[in-house]
Scaffold this motif. Sequence first.
Motif, short mmCIF file in Angstrom:
data_model
loop_
_atom_site.label_atom_id
_atom_site.label_comp_id
_atom_site.label_asym_id
_atom_site.label_seq_id
_atom_site.Cartn_x
_atom_site.Cartn_y
_atom_site.Cartn_z
N LYS A 12 0.83 -1.21 0.00
CA LYS A 12 0.00 0.00 0.00
C LYS A 12 0.86 1.25 0.00
O LYS A 12 0.55 2.23 -0.66
N ASP A 13 1.95 1.23 0.75
CA ASP A 13 2.82 2.40 0.81
C ASP A 13 3.49 2.66 -0.54
O ASP A 13 3.64 3.80 -0.95
N ASP A 14 3.86 1.59 -1.25
CA ASP A 14 4.47 1.75 -2.58
C ASP A 14 3.46 2.23 -3.61
O ASP A 14 3.84 2.74 -4.67
N ILE A 15 2.18 2.06 -3.32
CA ILE A 15 1.13 2.62 -4.18
C ILE A 15 0.87 4.07 -3.77
O ILE A 15 0.75 4.96 -4.61
N ALA A 16 0.79 4.32 -2.47
CA ALA A 16 0.41 5.64 -1.97
C ALA A 16 1.42 6.72 -2.33
O ALA A 16 1.04 7.84 -2.67
N ARG A 17 2.70 6.39 -2.23
CA ARG A 17 3.72 7.44 -2.49
C ARG A 17 3.58 8.04 -3.89
O ARG A 17 3.46 9.26 -4.02
N PRO A 18 3.60 7.27 -4.96
CA PRO A 18 3.46 7.89 -6.29
C PRO A 18 2.03 8.30 -6.63
O PRO A 18 1.82 9.28 -7.32
N ALA A 19 1.05 7.54 -6.15
CA ALA A 19 -0.33 7.82 -6.55
C ALA A 19 -0.99 8.92 -5.73
O ALA A 19 -1.77 9.71 -6.24
N ALA A 36 -2.00 -8.49 4.41
CA ALA A 36 -0.86 -7.96 5.16
C ALA A 36 0.34 -7.59 4.28
O ALA A 36 1.40 -7.26 4.79
N ARG A 37 0.17 -7.67 2.95
CA ARG A 37 1.30 -7.33 2.07
C ARG A 37 0.96 -6.25 1.06
O ARG A 37 1.80 -5.42 0.76
N GLY A 38 -0.25 -6.27 0.51
CA GLY A 38 -0.61 -5.27 -0.48
C GLY A 38 -1.54 -5.82 -1.54
O GLY A 38 -2.43 -6.62 -1.25
N TYR A 39 -1.31 -5.40 -2.80
CA TYR A 39 -2.18 -5.78 -3.91
C TYR A 39 -1.34 -6.31 -5.06
O TYR A 39 -0.17 -5.97 -5.21
N LEU A 40 -2.00 -7.12 -5.89
CA LEU A 40 -1.33 -7.73 -7.04
C LEU A 40 -2.25 -7.64 -8.24
O LEU A 40 -3.42 -8.02 -8.15
N ARG A 50 -7.39 4.23 4.81
CA ARG A 50 -8.03 3.32 3.87
C ARG A 50 -8.14 3.91 2.46
O ARG A 50 -8.87 3.40 1.63
N SER A 51 -7.42 4.99 2.19
CA SER A 51 -7.57 5.66 0.90
C SER A 51 -7.15 4.78 -0.28
O SER A 51 -7.85 4.75 -1.29
N VAL A 52 -6.05 4.04 -0.16
CA VAL A 52 -5.65 3.15 -1.26
C VAL A 52 -6.71 2.07 -1.45
O VAL A 52 -7.10 1.76 -2.58
N ASP A 53 -7.21 1.53 -0.34
CA ASP A 53 -8.26 0.50 -0.42
C ASP A 53 -9.49 1.02 -1.16
O ASP A 53 -10.08 0.31 -1.98
N ALA A 54 -9.87 2.26 -0.87
CA ALA A 54 -11.05 2.85 -1.52
C ALA A 54 -10.83 2.97 -3.03
O ALA A 54 -11.74 2.68 -3.82
N HIS A 55 -9.64 3.36 -3.44
CA HIS A 55 -9.36 3.46 -4.88
C HIS A 55 -9.32 2.09 -5.54
O HIS A 55 -9.77 1.92 -6.68
N ILE A 56 -8.83 1.09 -4.83
CA ILE A 56 -8.82 -0.29 -5.36
C ILE A 56 -10.25 -0.78 -5.57
O ILE A 56 -10.56 -1.40 -6.60
N VAL A 57 -11.13 -0.49 -4.62
CA VAL A 57 -12.54 -0.88 -4.75
C VAL A 57 -13.13 -0.28 -6.03
O VAL A 57 -13.80 -0.97 -6.81
N GLN A 58 -12.85 1.00 -6.27
CA GLN A 58 -13.37 1.66 -7.47
C GLN A 58 -12.78 1.05 -8.74
O GLN A 58 -13.49 0.85 -9.73
N LEU A 59 -11.49 0.76 -8.72
CA LEU A 59 -10.85 0.15 -9.89
C LEU A 59 -11.47 -1.21 -10.21
O LEU A 59 -11.72 -1.53 -11.37
N ARG A 60 -11.72 -2.00 -9.17
CA ARG A 60 -12.34 -3.31 -9.40
C ARG A 60 -13.71 -3.16 -10.04
O ARG A 60 -14.06 -3.91 -10.96
#
Length: 187
Positions: A134-141, A179-183, A151-161
């Motif tokens: 999540k942190d590697d997504i949050a920094r550039p995004a 506990a690791r992130g997204y793939l 939960r901001s990254v999670d919210a954007h992932i929900v929308q992308l799905r």
Amino acid sequence: RNHFDVIILDVMMPKLNGFSALKAIREVSNTPIIMLTARGDDFDRVLGLETGADDYVPKPCSLREIVARIRAIQRRISATADQAMDGKQLRVGDLRLELGSQSVFRADELVSLTATEFRVLECLVQSAGDVVSKDDIARPALGRRILPYDRSVDAHIVQLRKKLGPLPNGLQRIKTIRARGYLYVVT
């Protein structure tokens, strides 16, 4: 009708609430939007981000913080504009990202994303098949680190799905790796 670099939008406006205004703006524009409001509980923040806001700042806040967030958005836009010079594309399966125009195509059909959703997806697609924290997504995004309970990254992932749908074989495109992130799934 006008072009804006960034829109700062309040939720509690007299005639039209901010969430409705945000939804209407998103139908015609990908201009970055920062929600600035006294309604700062988790539900409102997630709703704002899921509706298409790029950032959500609860009041009271300092003017310096608002300026810093605007500058962060401008840096991300500038970096994307620099990449646009390359005319670069990213492809994974039936998905194509055109970095120059920040356009996303699924099976050659245009998918409308917010600027932040595009950047989150770009992070995932660049590392397709690998877990991205999540942190590697949050920094550039998002232009910032993830905070505890953020939960901001999670919210954007929900929308992308929702917007991208499943892969042609029916599998989910973006997997949560606990506990690791997204793939982003490569088939």
